[in-house]
Design a protein around this motif. Sequence first.
Motif, PDB file in Angstrom:
ATOM      1  N   LEU A 282       0.818  -1.223   0.000  1.00 30.16           N
ATOM      2  CA  LEU A 282       0.000   0.000   0.000  1.00 30.16           C
ATOM      3  C   LEU A 282       0.850   1.269   0.000  1.00 30.16           C
ATOM      4  CD1 LEU A 282      -2.645  -1.111   2.658  1.00 30.16           C
ATOM      5  CD2 LEU A 282      -2.843  -1.222   0.169  1.00 30.16           C
ATOM      6  N   GLY A 283       2.145   1.115  -0.095  1.00 32.83           N
ATOM      7  CA  GLY A 283       3.051   2.254  -0.047  1.00 32.83           C
ATOM      8  C   GLY A 283       4.323   1.846   0.671  1.00 32.83           C
ATOM      9  N   PRO A 284       5.201   2.797   1.003  1.00 26.88           N
ATOM     10  CA  PRO A 284       6.416   2.454   1.744  1.00 26.88           C
ATOM     11  C   PRO A 284       6.061   1.730   3.036  1.00 26.88           C
ATOM     12  CG  PRO A 284       6.514   4.719   0.967  1.00 26.88           C
ATOM     13  CD  PRO A 284       5.115   4.235   0.697  1.00 26.88           C
ATOM     14  N   PRO A 285       6.748   0.626   3.354  1.00 32.08           N
ATOM     15  CA  PRO A 285       6.410  -0.152   4.555  1.00 32.08           C
ATOM     16  C   PRO A 285       6.416   0.702   5.817  1.00 32.08           C
ATOM     17  CG  PRO A 285       7.996  -1.331   3.194  1.00 32.08           C
ATOM     18  CD  PRO A 285       7.885   0.040   2.616  1.00 32.08           C
ATOM     19  N   LEU A 286       5.419   0.484   6.660  1.00 29.08           N
ATOM     20  CA  LEU A 286       5.358   1.181   7.938  1.00 29.08           C
ATOM     21  C   LEU A 286       6.057   0.353   9.016  1.00 29.08           C
ATOM     22  CD1 LEU A 286       1.662   2.510   8.030  1.00 29.08           C
ATOM     23  CD2 LEU A 286       3.736   3.701   7.277  1.00 29.08           C
ATOM     24  N   HIS A 287       6.638   1.046   9.983  1.00 33.34           N
ATOM     25  CA  HIS A 287       7.292   0.376  11.108  1.00 33.34           C
ATOM     26  C   HIS A 287       6.237  -0.360  11.938  1.00 33.34           C
ATOM     27  CE1 HIS A 287       9.632  -0.153  14.811  1.00 33.34           C
ATOM     28  NE2 HIS A 287      10.714   0.139  14.103  1.00 33.34           N
TER      29      HIS A 287
ATOM     30  N   GLN B  50       4.395   1.661  14.364  1.00 33.45           N
ATOM     31  CA  GLN B  50       3.381   2.547  13.808  1.00 33.45           C
ATOM     32  C   GLN B  50       2.102   1.775  13.479  1.00 33.45           C
ATOM     33  OE1 GLN B  50       4.837   5.173  10.804  1.00 33.45           O
ATOM     34  NE2 GLN B  50       2.852   6.138  10.432  1.00 33.45           N
ATOM     35  N   ILE B  51       2.262   0.538  13.059  1.00 33.24           N
ATOM     36  CA  ILE B  51       1.086  -0.282  12.776  1.00 33.24           C
ATOM     37  C   ILE B  51       0.326  -0.560  14.065  1.00 33.24           C
ATOM     38  CG2 ILE B  51       0.275  -2.482  11.856  1.00 33.24           C
ATOM     39  CD1 ILE B  51       2.789  -2.556  10.104  1.00 33.24           C
TER      40      ILE B  51
ATOM     41  N   VAL C 271       1.224  -7.942  20.176  1.00 34.38           N
ATOM     42  CA  VAL C 271       0.716  -7.476  18.884  1.00 34.38           C
ATOM     43  C   VAL C 271       1.828  -6.863  18.055  1.00 34.38           C
ATOM     44  CG1 VAL C 271      -0.738  -5.711  17.817  1.00 34.38           C
ATOM     45  CG2 VAL C 271      -1.682  -7.178  19.600  1.00 34.38           C
ATOM     46  N   THR C 272       2.679  -6.063  18.687  1.00 35.52           N
ATOM     47  CA  THR C 272       3.774  -5.415  17.956  1.00 35.52           C
ATOM     48  C   THR C 272       4.754  -6.443  17.393  1.00 35.52           C
ATOM     49  OG1 THR C 272       3.592  -3.450  19.367  1.00 35.52           O
ATOM     50  CG2 THR C 272       5.620  -3.705  18.102  1.00 35.52           C
ATOM     51  N   LEU C 273       5.094  -7.458  18.200  1.00 36.90           N
ATOM     52  CA  LEU C 273       5.985  -8.506  17.705  1.00 36.90           C
ATOM     53  C   LEU C 273       5.339  -9.285  16.562  1.00 36.90           C
ATOM     54  CD1 LEU C 273       7.568  -9.977  20.967  1.00 36.90           C
ATOM     55  CD2 LEU C 273       8.617  -8.438  19.302  1.00 36.90           C
ATOM     56  N   MET C 274       4.035  -9.532  16.665  1.00 36.39           N
ATOM     57  CA  MET C 274       3.340 -10.252  15.601  1.00 36.39           C
ATOM     58  C   MET C 274       3.326  -9.447  14.311  1.00 36.39           C
ATOM     59  SD  MET C 274       1.811 -12.665  14.189  1.00 36.39           S
ATOM     60  CE  MET C 274       2.059 -13.699  15.608  1.00 36.39           C
ATOM     61  N   PHE C 275       3.062  -8.143  14.414  1.00 37.94           N
ATOM     62  CA  PHE C 275       3.074  -7.298  13.228  1.00 37.94           C
ATOM     63  C   PHE C 275       4.462  -7.247  12.603  1.00 37.94           C
ATOM     64  CE2 PHE C 275      -0.735  -4.562  14.852  1.00 37.94           C
ATOM     65  CZ  PHE C 275      -1.585  -5.606  14.547  1.00 37.94           C
TER      66      PHE C 275
ATOM     67  N   THR D  45       1.507   5.431  21.564  1.00 40.34           N
ATOM     68  CA  THR D  45       1.836   6.784  21.108  1.00 40.34           C
ATOM     69  C   THR D  45       3.255   7.171  21.516  1.00 40.34           C
ATOM     70  OG1 THR D  45      -0.490   7.486  21.194  1.00 40.34           O
ATOM     71  CG2 THR D  45       1.197   9.219  21.231  1.00 40.34           C
ATOM     72  N   LEU D  46       3.616   6.856  22.748  1.00 40.45           N
ATOM     73  CA  LEU D  46       4.973   7.149  23.205  1.00 40.45           C
ATOM     74  C   LEU D  46       5.999   6.335  22.423  1.00 40.45           C
ATOM     75  CD1 LEU D  46       4.428   7.289  27.079  1.00 40.45           C
ATOM     76  CD2 LEU D  46       4.810   9.221  25.524  1.00 40.45           C
ATOM     77  N   ALA D  47       5.660   5.076  22.126  1.00 38.63           N
ATOM     78  CA  ALA D  47       6.606   4.193  21.444  1.00 38.63           C
ATOM     79  C   ALA D  47       6.814   4.577  19.982  1.00 38.63           C
ATOM     80  CB  ALA D  47       6.131   2.748  21.539  1.00 38.63           C
ATOM     81  N   VAL D  48       5.783   5.127  19.335  1.00 36.85           N
ATOM     82  CA  VAL D  48       5.853   5.374  17.895  1.00 36.85           C
ATOM     83  C   VAL D  48       6.533   6.687  17.541  1.00 36.85           C
ATOM     84  CG1 VAL D  48       3.687   6.648  17.539  1.00 36.85           C
ATOM     85  CG2 VAL D  48       4.505   5.083  15.765  1.00 36.85           C
ATOM     86  N   LEU D  49       6.666   7.597  18.490  1.00 32.30           N
ATOM     87  CA  LEU D  49       7.181   8.935  18.187  1.00 32.30           C
ATOM     88  C   LEU D  49       8.520   8.924  17.430  1.00 32.30           C
ATOM     89  CD1 LEU D  49       6.261  10.887  21.467  1.00 32.30           C
ATOM     90  CD2 LEU D  49       5.172  11.042  19.197  1.00 32.30           C
ATOM     91  N   PRO D  50       9.490   8.080  17.802  1.00 33.99           N
ATOM     92  CA  PRO D  50      10.777   8.125  17.089  1.00 33.99           C
ATOM     93  C   PRO D  50      10.725   7.574  15.671  1.00 33.99           C
ATOM     94  CG  PRO D  50      11.021   7.145  19.286  1.00 33.99           C
ATOM     95  CD  PRO D  50       9.557   7.195  18.983  1.00 33.99           C
ATOM     96  N   VAL D  51       9.701   6.782  15.320  1.00 33.08           N
ATOM     97  CA  VAL D  51       9.707   6.101  14.017  1.00 33.08           C
ATOM     98  C   VAL D  51       8.524   6.494  13.129  1.00 33.08           C
ATOM     99  CG1 VAL D  51      10.944   4.110  14.960  1.00 33.08           C
ATOM    100  CG2 VAL D  51       8.439   4.095  14.938  1.00 33.08           C
ATOM    101  N   TRP D  52       7.681   7.415  13.581  1.00 36.18           N
ATOM    102  CA  TRP D  52       6.457   7.732  12.834  1.00 36.18           C
ATOM    103  C   TRP D  52       6.788   8.398  11.496  1.00 36.18           C
ATOM    104  CZ3 TRP D  52       3.547  11.599  10.629  1.00 36.18           C
ATOM    105  CH2 TRP D  52       2.194  11.309  10.402  1.00 36.18           C
ATOM    106  N   SER D  53       6.047   7.994  10.451  1.00 30.81           N
ATOM    107  CA  SER D  53       6.172   8.626   9.133  1.00 30.81           C
ATOM    108  C   SER D  53       4.774   8.750   8.543  1.00 30.81           C
ATOM    109  CB  SER D  53       7.068   7.790   8.208  1.00 30.81           C
ATOM    110  OG  SER D  53       6.500   6.504   7.999  1.00 30.81           O
ATOM    111  N   PRO D  54       4.544   9.746   7.674  1.00 33.34           N
ATOM    112  CA  PRO D  54       3.187   9.971   7.148  1.00 33.34           C
ATOM    113  C   PRO D  54       2.715   8.781   6.298  1.00 33.34           C
ATOM    114  CG  PRO D  54       4.587  11.895   6.797  1.00 33.34           C
ATOM    115  CD  PRO D  54       5.498  10.770   7.217  1.00 33.34           C
ATOM    116  N   PRO D  55       1.592   8.158   6.646  1.00 29.63           N
ATOM    117  CA  PRO D  55       1.061   7.060   5.831  1.00 29.63           C
ATOM    118  C   PRO D  55       0.425   7.593   4.547  1.00 29.63           C
ATOM    119  CG  PRO D  55       0.255   6.970   8.113  1.00 29.63           C
ATOM    120  CD  PRO D  55       0.859   8.317   7.900  1.00 29.63           C
ATOM    121  N   THR D  56       0.318   6.733   3.552  1.00 21.98           N
ATOM    122  CA  THR D  56      -0.415   7.071   2.352  1.00 21.98           C
ATOM    123  C   THR D  56      -1.911   6.994   2.663  1.00 21.98           C
ATOM    124  OG1 THR D  56      -0.541   4.772   1.587  1.00 21.98           O
ATOM    125  CG2 THR D  56       1.407   6.046   0.952  1.00 21.98           C
TER     126      THR D  56
END
Length: 294
Positions: free
Chosen positions: A37-42, A45-46, A88-92, A198-209
């Motif tokens: 669906l676009g550049p892979p998300l971390h 972030q998922i 969930v994060t490890l599964m993703f 939210t706290l965990a995603v801050l360093p790796v967040w990127s704009p989704p498509t």
Amino acid sequence: MTLRAANQPLAVAFMLTATAFIAATMIMAKSLGTDTLGPPLHPLQISHGRFLFAFAVISTAAAILRPTINRPDLKLHVGRTLFGWGGVTLMFSAVAFIPLSDATAISFLNPVFGMLLAIPLLGEKVGPWRWFAACTALLGALILLRPGPESFQLAGLLALGAALLMGMELIFIKKLANREPGFQILLINNAIGLCIATLAVLPVWSPPTAAQWGALAALGMLMATAQACFVNAMARADASFITPFSYVTLIFASLYDLLVFDVWPDWVSILGALIILGGASLLAWRERRARNVN
């Protein structure tokens, strides 16, 4: 005393419904973690999107229903949410690198972990038929896993870690389900989970498509529905009885792979699926017979 009367057939129905939605979230996560669906998300972030949109659904329902929050056990809620978010994060992470059926098979060792942990932590008794049925289902999962060197790559270990964390989450869910209303559990869990994510995603967040935003929203809504079904299932039967039915997620994962990614199951997948269904069916038949005798 439980909040709901024991009702094993209804518990099974809730669990099977939850498995269908959980498998669907795995498909969404795989699409988001690859370049579909676009550049892979971390993965962080998922999982953030999963909690964000699940909380949006559940908080909207809360605004309409206006439930009374009755003395929540925050320690249990925080523990459940930490294990659930981590699992969930490890599964993703895993589904982005190995086939969906393999990741699901490894992760669904969690009912076995849950059943084993329920003995010392919940004081549940596991009779020989439950052991046999659970081991039968586990055998089916191992067949689907196709044990070999590739199964123990990093992604496979991520899925195994997810299974362990989610197995521990089952214990917290059972304790909460025996003390608090299901809707209260879902609302608090997703609120705490959103804060952690939210706290965990801050360093790796990127704009989704745009497509990724849609998939994230779908993932969150599907997970919210699956959670509601899962909590209701756990509240109506022993964890050691109901958790083996979650293996059916493997069946739905294979079906979704076929429909979405055109991946046809081979004879090994079919054999493993049949064994899993056989174990779950044996468990349900034995419990129903024992209930009729009593």
